[in-house]
Design an enzyme around this catalytic site. Structure first.
Site, PDB file in Angstrom:
ATOM      1  N   GLU B 209       0.848  -1.185   0.000  1.00  0.00           N
ATOM      2  CA  GLU B 209       0.000   0.000   0.000  1.00  0.00           C
ATOM      3  C   GLU B 209       0.882   1.232   0.000  1.00  0.00           C
ATOM      4  O   GLU B 209       2.112   1.124   0.111  1.00  0.00           O
ATOM      5  CB  GLU B 209      -0.969  -0.012   1.192  1.00  0.00           C
ATOM      6  CG  GLU B 209      -0.305  -0.037   2.544  1.00  0.00           C
ATOM      7  CD  GLU B 209      -1.288  -0.329   3.686  1.00  0.00           C
ATOM      8  OE1 GLU B 209      -2.302  -1.012   3.464  1.00  0.00           O
ATOM      9  OE2 GLU B 209      -1.027   0.141   4.801  1.00  0.00           O
ATOM     10  N   HIS B 247      -4.459   2.899   8.121  1.00  0.00           N
ATOM     11  CA  HIS B 247      -3.224   2.395   8.710  1.00  0.00           C
ATOM     12  C   HIS B 247      -2.277   3.560   9.002  1.00  0.00           C
ATOM     13  O   HIS B 247      -2.150   4.472   8.196  1.00  0.00           O
ATOM     14  CB  HIS B 247      -2.512   1.443   7.744  1.00  0.00           C
ATOM     15  CG  HIS B 247      -3.243   0.150   7.548  1.00  0.00           C
ATOM     16  ND1 HIS B 247      -3.111  -0.600   6.410  1.00  0.00           N
ATOM     17  CD2 HIS B 247      -4.095  -0.526   8.347  1.00  0.00           C
ATOM     18  CE1 HIS B 247      -3.859  -1.694   6.521  1.00  0.00           C
ATOM     19  NE2 HIS B 247      -4.483  -1.663   7.684  1.00  0.00           N
TER      20      HIS B 247
END
Lengths: 387, 289
Positions: B209, B247
């Site tokens: 990511e 996150h």
């Protein structure tokens, strides 16, 4: 978490980092009183959580009372638009009024965590007052970095090396050293994620001061700093994001028209990506988390629907440990309590998915159910475009 | 073979008697993981889920010969739990906890360099070798034993990929969630090094990511040293810069760590990059034939 410049300077001052004399004010009268007390020249500074205030007209040097009156009236209450605020800008609710100083040198000084080296790094530059990204692009040789290993902590050699690179005189070196020791201590003890002094200035008397200050904190550590957490200014945040944070929903508003409700941060990002892949525009990032309760789903729906740009909603849930039939019941219950006028496309995959989908289909609610991810996304993109 | 864990792994649980610890320990025991005990300070001597509870990791290791620990303690205390496990000589520490302050992880990471312990996570779903052992919180049902290795910074998105791989009848050798934080114990490259020598693993799925440079480092490693096919997906192609996407580690800062950059360098190093996460399983199937 971000704080205002005036708050950052209070913190710096309390940690022994010199800052100009000054005071914050939330009315024109108070601001003028501070200016009169400090004497002229002094500086009027808009307090918003965004950089580029100078270019946007939010920082003004004033030489006398009439200039002070004029610019206080102009800046307080203005909508400041800079490259960091977005086109809607930010309302200036407070001013910091500071003494004017006789500056002979300007530098850049920052402390951040270097993710690659996995330790703090001090970044200094001889090009003070400029954005560090610009300096990095145009004058990379003017940027100096000093990594601080957690075993040694900040050592005299780190400071000496930077001081010589910045070409400071002996007296200035001593003042710089005192400042950096205190600044590094502050970085560690407040769990900051960024401390940026731009510019750091040297005055005609060889004093070294923080003329501007930006401090961001590690959200994960705020629980051990209630005093800092209390500085949060919700006026500076997107109202829907503030609302979402009350329910521990991870929501970020974007520009598109397809509202997204997803479990898991990675899947939520991937859902935005796939919407774009099929020609749609996501209206938000929203991670409802692992244990999706009925209440959370309901609040999430409320937040998605409060965004007036949203033309269709896509619910993408992967039930791993969570059973999708329970999630389906939650969605039905939540939707029944709200008046939903736009199409909702739902994809539930995982444990008990057949049962989950059956509950949705038989709910008499206006849901579109799709099992295949690509089909579901194509459908919601189509519905968001329709009239 | 599988990597890091197998049917003989002796696992203890830190934060054993708490809500999360109890729920996931039950699931792990049902899966067949050899949970040999757990730790909750001041509850030593009790029995929980038919397993002994200890006050300290050291005591647990002495009594049970545990070699793996999984951590469920709340984030403010999780760094301390990792240090305790390493001091007790645990070989593999899996930290599930989300929300550990980054400065805590700076200390932990550099301390671990002085020990022989490996850390997976934090802020991760854990590690699983289907049919043998599960140390974490991933749903067992979607996994099946097989030949695809998985390394991921995400949780749910990994389950989506695992589910596709199971439906393609390929199965997984070992799946590792390396975690979504800015500072983590085991990187993509370190995990790739382990998969390289694993005979069971014939292909690899990498789910990255935005934020940081772990994917770029992995790309360079794959280009030079990794001869099994790799399929990658990078989440956050449409994420706005400067915002943390759930996150703690998923943020594009100063123009670095973008999905486009990561995808380009992975492609350049021979990785099959998929833009659509719905196509991960099918892409692996096509490559393996």
């Amino acid at each position: 978490m971000k704080i205002h410049e005036y708050q950052a300077k209070e913190l710096l001052k309390s940690c022994g980092v010199p800052v100009p004399l000054g005071e914050v004010a939330d009315t024109a009268e108070k601001a003028l009183a501070v200016a009169e007390r400090l004497g002229y020249p002094c500086v009027i500074k808009a307090q918003v959580h965004a950089g580029g205030r100078g270019k946007a007209g939010g920082i003004q040097l004033v030489r006398n009372r009439s200039e002070a009156e004029k610019h206080i009236a102009r800046i307080l209450g203005m909508t400041l638009v800079s490259h960091q605020t977005g086109p809607e800008g930010k309302l200036v609710r407070k001013l910091l009024v500071e003494q004017g100083l006789d500056i002979i040198k300007e530098f850049y000084l920052a402390i951040i965590i270097d993710r690659e080296e996995e330790m703090p790094v001090i970044i200094a530059s001889s090009q003070g007052g400029m954005e560090i990204e610009t300096v990095a692009r145009d004058h990379p040789q003017a940027i100096f970095k000093m990594h601080v290993h957690p075993v040694t902590g900040l050592s005299a050699c780190h400071i000496r090396n930077l001081a010589f690179k910045l070409d400071l005189s002996k007296v200035q070196q001593q003042n710089f050293s005192n400042l950096l020791i205190n600044l590094y201590e502050l970085f560690l003890k407040s769990d900051a994620s960024l401390v940026e002094i731009n510019p750091l200035i040297v005055t005609a008397n060889d004093e070294v001061l923080a003329l501007d200050a930006k401090i961001n904190f590690d959200d994960n550590a705020l629980c051990r700093h209630p005093d800092i957490a209390a500085w949060r200014d919700v006026h500076e945040e997107e109202p829907l994001e503030v609302e979402a944070s009350k329910f521990e929903l991870n929501y970020i508003r974007l520009d598109g028209n397809i509202g997204c409700m997803v479990n898991g941060a990675g899947l939520a990002m991937a859902t935005m990506d796939i919407i774009k892949f099929y020609g749609g525009e996501p209206a938000n990032f929203l991670d409802v988390g692992g244990a999706t309760s009925v209440e959370k789903v309901k609040e999430a729906f409320k937040i998605l629907l409060a965004d007036k740009n949203v033309r269709a909603v896509f619910v993408n849930i992967f039930g791993g440990i969570v059973r999708t039939d329970l999630v389906a019941n939650g969605i039905v219950y939540a939707a029944k309590g709200l008046e939903i006028k736009i199409p909702i496309v739902i994809r539930l995959v995982g444990t008990n998915e057949e049962e989950g989908m059956r509950i949705l289909r038989e709910s008499q609610l206006n849901f579109v159910t799709e099992n295949v991810l690509a089909d579901a996304v194509r459908r919601v993109v189509e519905l968001a475009k329709g009239d | 073979m599988s990597i890091l864990i197998n049917q003989d792994s002796r696992v203890i649980v830190q934060g054993f008697t708490g809500r999360e610890g109890t729920f996931h320990s039950t699931q792990m025991i049902e899966y067949g993981t050899r949970i040999v005990g757990g730790i909750t300070p001041n509850k030593g001597g009790q029995i929980h889920l038919d397993k002994p509870v200890f006050n300290t990791v050291e005591e647990a290791v002495k009594e049970t010969a545990a070699d793996v620990s999984v951590i469920f303690v709340p984030a403010p205390f999780a760094a301390d739990a990792i240090i305790e496990a390493a001091l007790a000589g645990i070989a593999l520490i899996v930290c599930i906890s989300e929300g550990i302050p980054v400065l805590d992880m700076v200390k932990v990471k550099h301390f671990l360099c002085t020990t022989s312990s490996r850390l997976i996570g934090p802020n991760c779903p854990g590690i699983i070798s289907p049919g043998k052992c599960k140390v974490g919180i991933m749903p067992s049902r979607i996994h099946s034993p097989g030949k695809v290795g998985i390394i991921s910074r995400s949780g749910t998105l990994t389950y989506v990929a695992v589910d596709q791989i199971t439906r393609e009848n390929l199965g997984q050798s070992t799946g590792i969630g390396i975690g979504g934080d800015p500072i983590i114990g085991t990187s993509f490259v370190e995990a790739l090094q382990l998969f390289k020598d694993d005979e069971q693993t014939e292909a690899l799925v990498m789910i990255g990511e935005i934020g940081g440079t772990l994917e770029e480092e992995a790309a360079a490693y794959i280009g030079k040293n990794f001869n099994k096919p790799v399929v990658a997906f990078i989440a956050g192609q449409t994420a706005p810069p400067g915002r943390r996407m759930g996150h703690a580690g998923a943020i594009v800062s100063g123009g670095r760590g973008t999905a486009a950059e990561k995808m380009a360098v992975l492609k350049k190093n021979g990785v099959h990059v998929v833009e659509n996460p719905a196509e991960i399983g099918a892409t692996v199937k096509k490559i393996l034939g």
